[in-house]
Design an enzyme around this catalytic site. Sequence first.
Site, PDB file in Angstrom:
ATOM      1  N   ASN A 175      -3.193 -35.767 -13.825  1.00 22.77           N
ATOM      2  CA  ASN A 175      -4.334 -36.233 -14.199  1.00 22.77           C
ATOM      3  C   ASN A 175      -5.071 -37.359 -13.617  1.00 22.77           C
ATOM      4  OD1 ASN A 175      -2.252 -36.961 -15.802  1.00 22.77           O
ATOM      5  ND2 ASN A 175      -3.665 -38.161 -17.129  1.00 22.77           N
ATOM      6  N   HIS A 176      -4.142 -38.407 -13.020  1.00 23.47           N
ATOM      7  CA  HIS A 176      -4.689 -39.526 -12.393  1.00 23.47           C
ATOM      8  C   HIS A 176      -4.775 -39.294 -10.871  1.00 23.47           C
ATOM      9  CE1 HIS A 176      -4.262 -41.723 -16.209  1.00 23.47           C
ATOM     10  NE2 HIS A 176      -2.959 -41.670 -16.247  1.00 23.47           N
ATOM     11  N   ASP A 207       7.381 -39.398 -12.515  1.00 23.18           N
ATOM     12  CA  ASP A 207       6.262 -40.304 -12.372  1.00 23.18           C
ATOM     13  C   ASP A 207       6.574 -41.600 -11.616  1.00 23.18           C
ATOM     14  OD1 ASP A 207       5.539 -38.377 -14.511  1.00 23.18           O
ATOM     15  OD2 ASP A 207       3.695 -39.353 -14.475  1.00 23.18           O
ATOM     16  N   HIS A 214       4.685 -36.517 -16.902  1.00 23.37           N
ATOM     17  CA  HIS A 214       3.532 -37.061 -17.956  1.00 23.37           C
ATOM     18  C   HIS A 214       3.841 -38.033 -18.874  1.00 23.37           C
ATOM     19  CE1 HIS A 214      -0.647 -37.867 -18.956  1.00 23.37           C
ATOM     20  NE2 HIS A 214      -0.409 -37.518 -20.124  1.00 23.37           N
TER      21      HIS A 214
HETATM   22 FE   FE2 Z   1      -0.309 -38.298 -16.203  1.00 25.32          FE
END
Ligand code: FE2
Length: 257
Positions: A67-68, A8, A176
């Site tokens: 998810n974002h 990320d 994540h």
């Molecule tokens: Fe995430």
Amino acid sequence: MRILFFGDVMGKPGRVVLKRKLPELRARLGADMVIANGENASGGVGLTTDVLREMLGFGVDVVTTGNHIWKHREMYGGLDKEARVVRPANYPAGAPGRGMTICDLPSGHRVAVLNLQGRTFMDDVDCPFHTASALLNTLPDDVRIRFIDFHAEATSEKKALGWYLDGRISAMIGTHTHVQTADPTILPEGTAYLTDAGMCGVEASCLGMDKEVIVRRFLTKLPQRFVLAKGEVSVNGVLVEVDPETGKATHIELVRE
Ligand code: FE2
């Protein structure tokens, strides 16, 4: 062939450090392809089309998400248009974008990149196990190199998907949690596995966010406006070497600079 993957990318600090370090890392590690998770690359939550373009422009070949990805509505059209970005494949049918892409590299290698999202302690999306299996069945035989970013919270779910897909994919790397795990391994049937690649961003933080704000949130249980952390930055990721003939992994090592 070698795939260099980064966990990320957290907002501008994450983009700046990745852009700065990527050319040297790519050359030193002999990477044929660079993949990075960009679901938090815009302001620490979500991805915008401008930031996607920026990442693809400074040397990332494929951007994975999580998810974002649904945070910025303007990105929805971008997901449909740009083949070098993937969102979790296990969203219900009709969601914008694609969960898998095939990347044709200048070296002649064809690489399938899949993105999946976990369901444990996360939104109840479709089953990542069955979705992965069904998508892999659609791949042509000449696409031997298969990479999965499994964006998930629970270690157990990540381990289980790794075991389930062992031998059918070249690598399953988790994202994540933003914290790099110390378990890089090659599973018995030839799948490189890592529970979490970590993040690109500010080290002295809570997952890339200002630590004071997050501590206050835990102490008071009151809503807080998240602010990106400032300070020393690093990149976290993993290098995977794959035999292009068999699609099996031959080497995996952590990258943390
Ligand atoms: Fe995430």
